[in-house]
Design an enzyme around this catalytic site. Structure first.
Site, PDB file in Angstrom:
ATOM      1  N   SER A  63      40.651  36.570  44.080  1.00  0.00           N
ATOM      2  CA  SER A  63      39.398  36.953  44.724  1.00  0.00           C
ATOM      3  C   SER A  63      39.683  37.429  46.198  1.00  0.00           C
ATOM      4  CB  SER A  63      38.326  36.020  44.607  1.00  0.00           C
ATOM      5  OG  SER A  63      38.427  35.070  45.592  1.00  0.00           O
ATOM      6  N   LYS A  64      38.692  38.262  46.551  1.00  0.00           N
ATOM      7  CA  LYS A  64      38.876  38.619  48.112  1.00  0.00           C
ATOM      8  C   LYS A  64      38.341  37.543  49.079  1.00  0.00           C
ATOM      9  CE  LYS A  64      34.082  40.411  48.561  1.00  0.00           C
ATOM     10  NZ  LYS A  64      33.164  41.429  48.877  1.00  0.00           N
ATOM     11  N   ARG A  65      37.824  36.537  48.597  1.00  0.00           N
ATOM     12  CA  ARG A  65      37.811  35.279  49.476  1.00  0.00           C
ATOM     13  C   ARG A  65      39.131  34.547  49.603  1.00  0.00           C
ATOM     14  NH1 ARG A  65      33.381  36.324  51.680  1.00  0.00           N
ATOM     15  NH2 ARG A  65      32.100  37.248  50.146  1.00  0.00           N
ATOM     16  N   ASP A  66      39.984  34.588  48.561  1.00  0.00           N
ATOM     17  CA  ASP A  66      41.236  33.883  48.744  1.00  0.00           C
ATOM     18  C   ASP A  66      42.097  34.606  50.008  1.00  0.00           C
ATOM     19  OD1 ASP A  66      41.009  32.136  46.450  1.00  0.00           O
ATOM     20  OD2 ASP A  66      41.604  33.813  44.986  1.00  0.00           O
TER      21      ASP A  66
END
Ligand code: GLU
Length: 506
Positions: free
Chosen positions: A264-267
């Site tokens: 995910s973009k959060r990773d």
């Protein structure tokens, strides 16, 4: 007749393009090039609530940076346009109506509140509500009305949607190029909304109509769309377009570097690597995201890494130019299972591309950074430096940082290194070395090496005892290429100037 291969990348402008999206675009591009076909860009912006200003431009810029040239579509044009779905509203209306007329779709007038109530009621009985063959007979739709009633409602301007009439209990045997045969039972699917009375189609209708009208031959997209495949195939059947229905290929997920979830973009922010090709600032939240471009990755290294996320050539080869990828790519070498993203490997690719660059190319890149910092340089000198140093770096910016001492004399001396190498007797030795350096005219590596080595041997000193403090004096720290290379590049005058300064300071 064999149809010309036509594939499309069809992103929704809901934010920056995630690297998974770039991989989808890449595989479409490679497939098109491999077969001499067309690569289209269609913008799927029918969901106005998720529209993010700037996202479309971002997508186009990113594809450009990656070298994925669009043959037809938004920003390029073509004979099947417009290619932005919001500009094709009129087209969808007519097709939605066609499905109603042929009995494959119907008008539904249930309000959100009514549906919520149904949902609750079902939950209380331990069931999940689905708008389908079993429930539609009890709901407010055209299937349960006489023509007059329907006409009245439609004329009243009340909000309605058009739903697909999902057949009951039909075994569907579908084919995916990557997954082979996939089975679905239609009873597990609901009557999806195809069109809304505000004049907007939903993704499913617009997607099918456009793929048909744009003569798409292969739909290559992320695995998250596999559950939509049965509906899409049924839509082709309902329209009577089965003969020219595209073939489907659903690409494997890209997984987090650790654990099993989807990347995910959060990773990226959490683990310190970009998930977007270019920097992006969310216009709504103001959140900032790193980009491969600005972080110093070469587009061809980034593309090379992406190509191997889910595809392999069947050999051990890892480095591929775009042209090689176009030649070698095939969907039957795309695997089904998720592909783990590895940020370290991505750096490794960048390293490989960095060292493969000619010294001249690297010198231009380093030169730009020097100029940006108002430092004068001589190209052949920078070329030489790049040749000496490039092996150690993943990024040009690191190379630049570490070669700065060639252009600016050290202001300070690394504390740890000077403590370690600048001993009590060092100053005397360095003074002697300075005299020797003054006496030399030819500063070529071979000459200074010969003279200085002879002097060290004659004095019966260890090489390190001289060369380490000499390095600290000239470079400012215990780092950098061979000292004879260093002084050849900076030259006699600068060498002497730096030695004198060090002797005053240290
Ligand atoms: N608009 C969809 C997306 O954002 C396209 C899916 C497809 O390729 O059919 O991924």
């Amino acid at each position: 007749m064999e149809r010309k291969v036509r594939v499309r990348f069809a992103p929704s402008p809901t934010g920056a393009l995630h690297l998974g999206g770039v991989r989808t675009a890449l595989f479409n591009y490679l497939f098109a090039r491999h077969y001499g076909g067309d690569f289209l860009l269609r913008i799927e912006d029918t969901d106005q609530t998720r529209y993010v200003p700037g996202a479309e431009e971002y997508i186009i810029e990113s594809l450009k940076w990656c070298g994925l040239t669009i043959d037809e579509g938004v920003g390029v044009g073509g004979e099947y346009g417009p290619y932005r779905q919001s500009e094709r509203k009129e087209i969808y209306k007519q097709y939605a109506q066609q499905l109603v007329e042929s009995g494959h779709a119907y008008y539904s007038f249930d309000t959100a509140e009514e549906l919520d109530a149904m949902r609750k009621e079902c939950e209380e009985q331990g069931e999940t509500f689905m708008y389908n063959a079993r429930s539609r007979t009890r709901l407010k739709n055209s299937l349960n009305m006489n023509p007059e009633e329907l006409k009245k409602l439609l004329n009243s301007g009340i909000h309605y949607v058009i739903r697909f009439k999902m057949p009951e209990n039909e075994e569907l045997k579908l084919y995916d190029i990557i997954r082979g045969e996939v089975h679905f039972n239609s009873s597990l699917l609901d009557d999806k909304v195809l069109y809304k009375s505000d004049g907007m189609p939903t993704y499913h209708l617009a997607n099918i109509v456009d793929d048909h009208l744009m003569k798409i031959t292969h739909v290559i997209r992320g695995e998250e769309w596999l559950p939509s495949l049965p509906l899409h195939v049924l839509l082709y059947k309902a329209f009577g377009w089965e003969d020219t229905m595209p073939e489907f290929a659903h690409l494997p997920l890209i997984l987090k570097p650790v654990g099993n979830g989807k990347l995910s973009k959060r990773d990226g922010n959490k683990m310190g690597f970009p998930v977007f090709p270019m920097e992006f600032t969310d216009p709504v939240t103001g959140e900032k995201w790193h980009g491969y471009k600005e972080d110093g990755y070469f587009p061809d290294a980034f593309i090379n890494m992406l190509a191997l996320l889910g595809w392999n050539p069947g050999t051990d080869q890892e480095i591929f130019s775009m042209q090689e990828l176009c030649e070698l790519f095939s969907l039957d070498r795309v695997k089904k299972s998720g592909a783990k993203f590895d940020p370290e490997k991505t750096k490794w690719f960048n390293h490989k591309y960095l060292i493969a660059k000619s010294n001249g190319e690297l010198a231009d890149l380093v030169g730009k950074m020097l100029l940006a910092n108002h430092l004068e340089y001589n190209k052949s000198k920078v070329e030489k430096i790049c040749g000496l140093m490039k092996e150690r770096y993943n990024f040009v910016s690191e190379l630049y940082q570490d070669c700065l001492f060639f252009f600016v004399a050290p202001e300070t001396f690394n504390e740890k290194d000077s403590k370690k190498y600048w001993k009590e007797d060092t100053a005397t030795l360095m003074k002697e070395l300075l005299e020797l350096l003054k006496s030399i005219d030819d500063y070529s590596f071979a000459n200074t090496e010969k003279i200085i080595s002879a002097w060290i041997t004659e004095k019966q000193l260890g090489f390190g005892k001289i060369m380490n403090p000499f390095r600290v004096a000239i470079v400012g720290a215990a780092k950098g290429p061979h000292m004879f290379d260093v002084i050849e590049i900076i030259g006699k005058e600068e060498t002497i100037r730096r030695m004198e300064k060090a002797l005053l300071t240290l």
